[in-house]
Design an enzyme around this catalytic site. Structure first.
Site, PDB file in Angstrom:
ATOM      1  N   LYS A 130       1.158  -0.698  -0.167  1.00 44.56           N
ATOM      2  CA  LYS A 130      -0.248   0.095   0.372  1.00 44.56           C
ATOM      3  C   LYS A 130       0.855   1.451  -0.288  1.00 44.56           C
ATOM      4  O   LYS A 130       2.140   1.020   0.395  1.00 44.56           O
ATOM      5  CB  LYS A 130      -1.006   0.211   1.587  1.00 44.56           C
ATOM      6  CG  LYS A 130      -2.508   0.967   1.693  1.00 44.56           C
ATOM      7  CD  LYS A 130      -3.315   0.054   0.006  1.00 44.56           C
ATOM      8  CE  LYS A 130      -4.228   0.912   0.325  1.00 44.56           C
ATOM      9  NZ  LYS A 130      -5.531  -0.047  -0.375  1.00 44.56           N
TER      10      LYS A 130
HETATM   11  N1  GLU Z   1      -7.312   0.057  -3.169  1.00 53.27           N
HETATM   12  C1  GLU Z   1      -8.269  -1.119  -3.455  1.00 53.27           C
HETATM   13  C2  GLU Z   1      -8.250  -2.007  -2.510  1.00 53.27           C
HETATM   14  O1  GLU Z   1      -7.741  -1.720  -1.743  1.00 53.27           O
HETATM   15  C3  GLU Z   1      -7.895  -1.264  -5.335  1.00 53.27           C
HETATM   16  C4  GLU Z   1      -6.234  -2.100  -4.751  1.00 53.27           C
HETATM   17  C5  GLU Z   1      -5.685  -2.687  -6.719  1.00 53.27           C
HETATM   18  O2  GLU Z   1      -6.033  -2.955  -7.716  1.00 53.27           O
HETATM   19  O3  GLU Z   1      -4.183  -2.574  -6.369  1.00 53.27           O
HETATM   20  O4  GLU Z   1      -7.974  -3.040  -2.769  1.00 53.27           O
END
Ligand code: GLU
Length: 437
Positions: A130
């Site tokens: 993240k």
């Molecule tokens: N931000 C989204 C999540 O928390 C998508 C992450 C992604 O597509 O890599 O799942």
């Protein structure tokens, strides 16, 4: 896991043992502590060895960068950004980047950890990561936002890559920002659409990606409703959060005949016991970038939204909204966690006692990263899928994951959350044993 280790020298900060900010629980747990308590509960059930337990909980690498941005006023402002790579035993690191004034290392680490479990629950070949920048993007001009985005990518560029770590949108980041990220990365590395997902379709984004998280949330609600024997037609729902996830979840529920009686965004929201006109509210919020100003329903605050009696409650905003205090007042049959980390451990216990079924975040909102996987696969193959194929494959993955999690929950008499953790831990532990033991 070592496969993704970079041989280059990196500016890496040591993982801090204690979090500096408490914001997720009435009992004072940080989001990470809360998450790790959930992990331990499941690890006990799996009988996970202590060394694997430590290995799976700890992040692989944390990068904290400063991003200097020349503001429109001429002043230089320094922003702080993070990219935390938690685990890549099942595939490259994967996870979004959020822009928010409350972003800190502890939150990003918790969210990176969640991504490892999420990708494992839906069994797509990714790990978890993240990113985040501590900024209120509403206060930036478009030029400042672009400069910040390019500055951030140029600083984390050394640890990301289409086979190493693939960012995506998250809170307050969208396809426009992904386009800038791809462009900035391409300046050094050449044309590389597979470096980010959630891009505009014109730049190699996938059809159906924008709607994917909300669509996935609703696929899991449909499955849960079957088990609850809840007739969706004329059931009532409240959606807290009206960004990409909340607005699409509300729309797909509305299309199924569910009466969406309440929706809110940061500005507050609206209530109508006969069911709100969701397409009209989406039009309003797209046009004005806020729900505020809509006049055809009674107003509803975010706090009230979570306490409104309904069949299905969808938290689709930020984490930590269900403290024990709020949980005691929740009146619904089903909670579908569109947001990441919305429930504290204490809230979870209360929901269980009250007989409320909770579809946990790592299952419920995995539709976004699942279509990110399709997007990445399309980029690597240089081949485009049509939207029906995307949605069919998404439905297959979401319903399969739901039934696998539900089966474990029924067999072991545990909550869906603990069952989802059990499944994720088993998958990551198996891959780890095969690779390193
Ligand atoms: N931000 C989204 C999540 O928390 C998508 C992450 C992604 O597509 O890599 O799942």
């Amino acid at each position: 896991m070592t496969k993704n280790a970079s041989s280059r020298k990196l500016s890496v900060i040591e993982p801090q043992r204690e979090s500096h900010q408490v914001k997720n629980s009435a009992a004072g747990d940080s989001p990470l502590k809360s998450l790790n308590r959930q992990f331990d509960l499941a690890a006990d059930i799996v009988g996970l060895e202590p060394d694997l337990r430590e290995l799976l909980k700890a992040p692989y690498r944390e990068l904290h960068v400063q991003i200097p941005v020349k503001m429109d006023s001429g002043r230089l402002e320094i922003f702080h950004g993070y990219r935390i790579q938690h685990n890549a035993v099942r595939g490259p690191y994967k996870g979004g980047i959020r822009y928010h004034q409350d972003v800190d290392r502890d939150e990003v680490l918790a969210l990176a950890t969640l991504m490892s479990w999420k990708t494992a629950v839906v069994d797509i070949p990714f790990g978890g990561a993240k990113g985040g920048v501590c900024v209120d993007p509403q206060k930036l001009s478009k030029r400042e936002l672009q400069a910040l985005t390019r500055g951030f990518i140029s600083k984390i560029d050394l640890i990301i890559g289409p086979h190493r770590d693939i960012p995506a949108p998250d809170v307050n980041t969208d396809e426009k920002i992904m386009a800038w990220m791809m462009d900035e990365y391409g300046k050094k590395h050449g044309y590389c659409p597979g470096i980010v997902t959630g891009k505009p379709v014109a730049l190699g984004g996938s059809l159906g990606r924008k709607e994917a998280t909300g669509r996935g949330v609703v696929f899991t609600i449909v499955e849960a409703a079957k088990h609850l024997k809840l007739e969706l037609k004329n059931a009532t729902a409240v959606v807290q959060g009206f960004g990409n996830v909340g607005s699409h979840a509300a729309l797909f529920l509305h299309e199924l005949g569910v009466k969406v009686i309440g929706v809110t965004d940061v500005s507050g929201g609206f209530y109508d016991k006969k069911g709100l006109n969701i397409p009209e509210l989406i039009e309003h919020s797209t046009k004005y970038k806020t729900l505020s100003g809509y006049v055809k329903a009674d107003s509803l605050s975010n706090d009230e939204a979570l306490r409104t009696a309904c069949d299905i409650l969808v938290p689709a905003a930020l984490g930590g909204v269900f403290t024990a205090e709020v949980a005691r007042e929740v009146e619904c049959k089903l909670i579908a966690e569109g947001a990441n980390n919305p429930s504290t451990v204490e809230a979870d216990e209360i929901f269980e006692k009250k007989g409320i079924l909770v579809i946990p975040d790592i299952l419920c909102n995995a539709g976004g990263v699942t279509v990110s996987y399709f997007e990445w696969a399309q980029n690597l193959q240089q081949y485009r899928w049509d939207v029906d194929k995307v949605n069919e494959e998404l439905e297959k993955i979401m319903t399969r994951a739901f039934s696998e999690v539900h089966k474990i929950a029924t067999e072991k008499k545990i909550s869906l959350r603990t069952a989802a953790f059990v499944l994720a831990i088993e998958r990551c532990a198996t891959a780890t044993r095969l690779r390193v033991l």
